[in-house]
Design a protein around this motif. Structure first.
Motif: not given
Length: 162
Positions: A41-52
């Protein structure tokens, strides 16, 4: 010497800022930021964080203290136990997810996060590409499924040549 954050896109700069606050929680980065790290991906759109699921409440409390919570978008098929959207003062959006699930063909399909499978790069925890292939399948994102399938096949082919 180049600072470690040089060249990082805005979503990963945000992750760098949040990492000390999330220390001790089970979390990792996925989505377009992971794809950027993999060179897909040339540039990420956002930040996806997965947590327990066990750490979701603590993560929400931390993020509520430093980011603006956004309304949760309605989606007919997504049924995760925790899905919270945030916006940083920089404008970067963050999706926090835990207890991920989606409705598929009349059934609820759950996906379990295993933080032990994450790997650290640039002091940040990233989920394995294989996990996001599973998630993109669950989220019915065929373009991303194709993109990661090609990447994983190429990576497997390269490791066989060594």
């Amino acid at each position: 010497m180049t600072p470690p954050s040089a060249g990082l896109p805005a979503p990963l700069l945000l992750a760098r800022q949040l990492a000390p606050l999330l220390e001790g929680l089970e979390w990792a980065i996925g989505g377009s930021s992971l794809l950027w790290r993999l060179g897909l991906e040339p540039a990420p759109r956002d930040l996806d964080i997965v947590v327990s699921l066990e750490c979701a409440g603590a993560a929400e409390t931390i993020l509520d203290g430093c980011l603006q919570r956004l309304p949760r978008p309605a989606h007919a098929d997504y049924a995760s136990e925790v899905f919270v959207r945030y916006r940083a003062s920089s404008g970067v959006e963050l999706d926090l997810m835990a207890g991920i699930a989606a409705r598929r063909e009349g059934a609820l399909v759950r996906w379990e996060f295993d933080p032990a499978k994450s790997c650290r790069q640039d002091a940040l925890p990233f989920m394995p590409a294989e996990d996001w292939l599973d998630l993109y399948r669950l989220f019915d994102r065929p373009r991303r499924v194709e993109q990661l399938t090609r990447y994983l096949a190429t990576r497997a082919q390269g490791s066989l040549m060594m």
